[in-house]
Design an enzyme around this catalytic site. Structure first.
Site, mmCIF file in Angstrom:
data_model
loop_
_atom_site.group_PDB
_atom_site.id
_atom_site.type_symbol
_atom_site.label_atom_id
_atom_site.label_comp_id
_atom_site.label_asym_id
_atom_site.label_seq_id
_atom_site.Cartn_x
_atom_site.Cartn_y
_atom_site.Cartn_z
ATOM 1 N N ILE A 1 0.827 -1.207 0.000
ATOM 2 C CA ILE A 1 0.000 0.000 0.000
ATOM 3 C C ILE A 1 0.859 1.255 0.000
ATOM 4 O O ILE A 1 0.579 2.222 -0.710
ATOM 5 C CB ILE A 1 -0.935 0.013 1.234
ATOM 6 C CG1 ILE A 1 -1.835 -1.213 1.246
ATOM 7 C CG2 ILE A 1 -1.788 1.280 1.244
ATOM 8 C CD1 ILE A 1 -2.552 -1.424 2.570
ATOM 9 N N TYR B 1 -2.276 -6.637 17.102
ATOM 10 C CA TYR B 1 -2.400 -5.793 15.921
ATOM 11 C C TYR B 1 -3.708 -4.999 15.975
ATOM 12 O O TYR B 1 -3.722 -3.792 15.710
ATOM 13 C CB TYR B 1 -2.347 -6.648 14.653
ATOM 14 C CG TYR B 1 -2.363 -5.833 13.388
ATOM 15 C CD1 TYR B 1 -1.226 -5.158 12.954
ATOM 16 C CD2 TYR B 1 -3.527 -5.722 12.627
ATOM 17 C CE1 TYR B 1 -1.236 -4.402 11.800
ATOM 18 C CE2 TYR B 1 -3.543 -4.957 11.467
ATOM 19 C CZ TYR B 1 -2.399 -4.308 11.059
ATOM 20 O OH TYR B 1 -2.425 -3.539 9.930
#
Length: 282
Positions: free
Chosen positions: A15, A165
């Site tokens: 990304i 996470y």
């Protein structure tokens, strides 16, 4: 974006690389801030070739090292008189508990503390360059996150990578909203984004077969970069700050992320960590 200068962290792949390509393609001067210099140089060459832009720069940055962050900021300021867009794209998702150079649990230390510290150190230049923007990559996984204030670095309980996470992505939104209040009236905006479920190297530590199956149902990095690019460049968002975006549309963040007391508690905790670290406080 002609004449504007942008930083994209973790931009040697995935990304981040496509976000950097999109910004360069729109005319911006882009600096790839990455841990791996060889991969970053290869990404720079690819972006320069595909966009025709020669002013794509590379700087070493390890968000798991306060010393590296300070060195990066110093070098960037020596080369660039302005900063119009900071895209906090870099992140880690370790399978087991590991620590940063400064002794922090890596997911917490990189995804949140390192991002907080880098942003804080670049704020003077961002304010000087206003109107400017900060984009923080969070995730829809922040809806699953929670704040375990008594064990925020997973020192006591068994380590769970996906949970840590998710918690760090919640911290990204808490940080975004706390920072937005502090930037009110400065001309600097900050917003969090969910890029979608994207084929990246983030889960590189997980079994190869599992990640191959996972990638069958994910977006391409180019598709994943669209939300970051929208929030970084859209003229419609000049006054928007402290928001959370999915699919390039503003969306209500998780209830836990909208807790102002938690936003401030995390901010103060992070500042306390930075103040007591010799490498951050130099």
């Amino acid at each position: 974006m002609e004449g504007k200068v942008c930083i994209v962290t973790g931009s040697n792949t995935g990304i981040g690389k496509e976000t950097a390509r999109g910004l360069a393609g729109r005319g911006a001067t882009v600096v790839l801030a990455c841990r791996n210099l060889d991969k970053a140089n290869a990404a720079r060459d690819d972006i320069a070739a595909s966009t025709g832009r020669k002013d794509v720069g590379v700087e070493v940055l390890d968000l798991g090292s306060f010393a590296s962050i300070r060195s990066f900021v110093r070098r960037f300021q020596e080369k660039h008189p302005r900063l119009d867009v900071l895209v906090n794209n870099a992140g880690v998702w370790p399978l087991s508990r590991v620590t940063t150079e400064d002794g922090l649990e890596a997911t917490f230390g990189v995804n949140h503390v390192g991002t907080h510290f880098l942003t804080r150190e670049l704020l003077p230049l961002l304010k000087q360059s206003a109107p400017s923007r900060i984009v923080v990559l969070s995730s829809a996984l922040h809806y699953r996150g929670s704040m375990d204030w008594d064990d925020i670095q997973a020192e006591r309980k068994s380590y769970n990578g996906p949970k840590m996470y998710s918690h760090s992505k919640l911290m990204n939104v808490l940080f975004t909203k706390a920072l937005a209040r502090r930037l009110d009236g400065t001309g600097v905006t900050v917003n969090a984004v969910h890029p979608g479920v994207v084929q990246t190297e983030l889960a590189r530590e997980y079994p190869a077969l599992l990640t191959k199956i996972f990638h069958l149902f994910t977006l391409t990095p180019e598709q994943g970069a669209r939300c970051s690019l929208h929030v970084a460049t859209s003229p419609d968002l000049v006054q928007v700050s402290g928001a959370y975006f999915e699919k390039s549309r503003e969306k209500k963040a998780a209830k836990a992320a909208r807790d102002e007391a938690a936003q401030e508690k995390l901010w103060q905790l992070t500042e306390s960590i930075l103040a007591t670290s010799a490498t951050a406080a130099v």
